[in-house]
Scaffold this active site. Structure first.
Site, mmCIF file in Angstrom:
data_model
loop_
_atom_site.group_PDB
_atom_site.id
_atom_site.type_symbol
_atom_site.label_atom_id
_atom_site.label_comp_id
_atom_site.label_asym_id
_atom_site.label_seq_id
_atom_site.Cartn_x
_atom_site.Cartn_y
_atom_site.Cartn_z
ATOM 1 N N ASP A 51 0.850 -1.195 0.000
ATOM 2 C CA ASP A 51 0.000 0.000 0.000
ATOM 3 C C ASP A 51 0.882 1.241 0.000
ATOM 4 O O ASP A 51 1.751 1.406 0.861
ATOM 5 C CB ASP A 51 -0.906 -0.009 1.230
ATOM 6 N N SER A 92 -7.341 3.696 -1.536
ATOM 7 C CA SER A 92 -7.080 2.267 -1.354
ATOM 8 C C SER A 92 -8.305 1.397 -1.613
ATOM 9 O O SER A 92 -8.182 0.285 -2.135
ATOM 10 C CB SER A 92 -6.546 2.004 0.058
ATOM 11 N N HIS A 280 2.370 8.940 4.087
ATOM 12 C CA HIS A 280 1.458 10.044 4.393
ATOM 13 C C HIS A 280 2.132 11.034 5.335
ATOM 14 O O HIS A 280 1.953 12.246 5.207
ATOM 15 C CB HIS A 280 0.186 9.510 5.052
ATOM 16 N N HIS A 320 -1.084 2.227 -5.166
ATOM 17 C CA HIS A 320 -0.853 3.611 -5.588
ATOM 18 C C HIS A 320 0.443 4.078 -4.937
ATOM 19 O O HIS A 320 0.957 3.444 -4.009
ATOM 20 C CB HIS A 320 -2.001 4.534 -5.148
#
Length: 501
Positions: A51, A92, A280, A320
């Protein structure tokens, strides 16, 4: 599709074939697959999803260690596009639904098409074939990516409903993080307690390493295994913070293989979810460490493949990219010094939640920037004396000014909101001092970030084993599901649950 222009006997035929070839060239594609399945089927299928793991995350992890990742050595290498149905930069839930079912869907939808019709996943198809099925994630097991393989809900935030869907799936192994809303406190229509429902459905629940490692394969065994320490949002700790008593992603994978192996084969999805969370927060070292932990889990599958090379397919991809990580920084020009990243010994999460908390408690009303300096040096290696020209760990005057400003904001308990553009661009929604420290360290090493969110850049897909050549080339994330279906001996198409009933 290949067109043999040499055999065209008529000019008109040549034009038609040329037009078709040009049209196909504009479409994302890799190797072709048969309409009714690949020529050979895989008994064992591993589907790994990093992820937030884009091309730069893989490259940064390789540069950090100085050697290729395991996935970099796979014979098939493809580039995969990631856009959602309704947004170029995906989330996601939409991405995992595309990879699990072959359908583009809207942001936030799990296992549903844009019209809210449930679509069957490759994991559910594998279960229908008689295979055993496992789902592993380093974040909560009801999070968007794992959920997309067994749940069908209009919002990824419906954690209680997703947890109940997990129980009803009948899948054989779930491992990693826990449940975010097991009692339905945030649900509009609670269905009881997820854990009690799981026990009633015959699942064995394990939440410590000793009992987990002692699990043995037995007829009818179904397992839900949760790490003893859930660091944040019911997720495993970042790999950099992991303790000996914690279960690593590779250990979850190894135990799943042991328990799932059977004459009919298995399907196992493994997600490295905290790569995304670290990105993030713009914490490169934590992201790299979790990428390496993810790669170690891939090594478990590779060892299994080496024993069953004619029966196994391993696919490794990302849903991604996250953070807009770049391998290069204007302040260092062409220079990089990735070894300095190895001085960081804690994740951004642990530093802000534990280290800074203890610092505030200890210094009381006299929390000065001078007192935090040795703490920063101890955990990140950054120095405040010396020559920045000869030692990249020494912070530059402008960086120290940024750190001082961020320190004052952190000590004041200031919360950063996205509607404040000036501060949001500096800190996102994270602790100002912590994110500034990681920015300075990353920048001095030669890394930089463009976002606190996902980006739309393509990701890399790697494969080895039965049908691996299908994953060469350039293709969309929906094709991942269809290629896997093909290697399962199924027609590579979207299957709606109502049609399959």
């Amino acid at each position: 599709m290949r067109v043999n222009m040499v055999r065209a006997s008529h000019f008109s035929k040549v034009l038609v074939l040329f037009g078709l070839g040009a049209l196909l060239a504009l479409q994302p594609q890799g190797a072709t697959w048969a309409a009714d399945g690949y020529i050979q089927t895989a008994k064992y299928i591993f589907f790994f999803i990093g992820d937030g793991m884009g091309i730069p995350q893989r490259a940064a992890a390789s540069a950090y260690t100085g050697k290729p990742l395991t996935v970099d050595t796979f014979p098939a290498q493809g580039v995969t596009t990631t856009a959602a149905f309704d947004r170029f930069i995906t989330g996601s839930a939409a991405a995992a639904t595309a990879m699990a079912s072959g359908i583009k869907t809207k942001i936030g939808y799990v296992g549903l098409d844009p019209q809210l019709r449930p679509v069957k996943t490759v994991a559910e198809m594998a279960k229908g074939q008689g295979k055993k099925v496992g789902v592993i994630s380093s974040v909560s097991i009801d999070h968007a990516t794992p959920a997309a393989f067994y749940a069908h809900v209009p919002s990824r935030s419906m954690y209680h409903e997703i947890g109940m869907a997990l129980v009803k799936s009948g899948f054989d192994f779930f491992g990693g993080g826990g449940f975010k809303d097991p009692e339905g406190k945030k649900s509009k229509a609670p269905q009881g307690n997820v854990l009690k429902a799981a026990r009633a459905a015959g699942y064995t629940l394990v939440n410590n390493k000793q009992d987990f490692m002692a699990l043995k394969r037995s007829p009818g065994l179904k397992v839900i295994a949760v790490n003893p320490w859930l660091q944040d949002s019911a997720a495993l700790p970042y790999h950099i913070d992991r303790r000996p008593q914690d279960i690593s992603l590779s250990e979850f994978t190894e135990k799943a293989v042991e328990l799932l192996d059977n004459p009919q084969g298995f399907f196992l999805m493994v997600e490295g979810g905290k790569i995304d969370w670290a990105c993030h927060a713009n914490d490169a070292v934590s992201a790299i460490q979790d990428t390496l932990a993810f790669d170690e889990a891939v090594q478990v599958a590779l060892r299994f493949y080496e024993k069953h090379p004619r029966e196994t397919l391993i696919v490794v991809t990302g849903d991604h990219e996250c953070g807009g990580l770049t391998l290069g920084f204007a302040g260092t020009k062409y220079e990089t010094e990735f070894n300095m990243l190895k001085h960081q010994d804690t994740s951004f999460k642990k530093f802000s939640a534990e280290v800074l908390k203890k610092f505030r408690q200890k210094c009381g009303a006299d929390c000065s920037f001078e007192k935090i300096k040795p703490v920063i040096t101890a955990h990140f290696g950054l120095k405040f004396t010396g020559d920045p020209q000869s030692d990249p760990l020494v912070v530059k005057p402008y960086q120290e000014a940024l750190l001082r400003q961020a320190f004052e904001r952190s000590m004041a308990g200031e919360r950063i909101h996205s509607d404040d553009p000036g501060t949001y661009l500096l800190y996102g929604s994270y602790d100002p001092l912590t994110v500034t420290i990681t920015h300075v360290l990353n920048n001095n090493a030669g890394l930089a970030w463009t976002s606190f969110k996902h980006t739309g850049v393509p990701v890399t897909t790697s494969a080895i084993g039965v049908g691996a050549e299908l994953f060469n080339g350039y293709f969309d994330n929906t094709d991942l599901a269809k290629k896997v279906m093909s290697v399962m001996g199924l027609s590579p198409q979207v299957v709606y649950m109502a049609d399959a009933a």
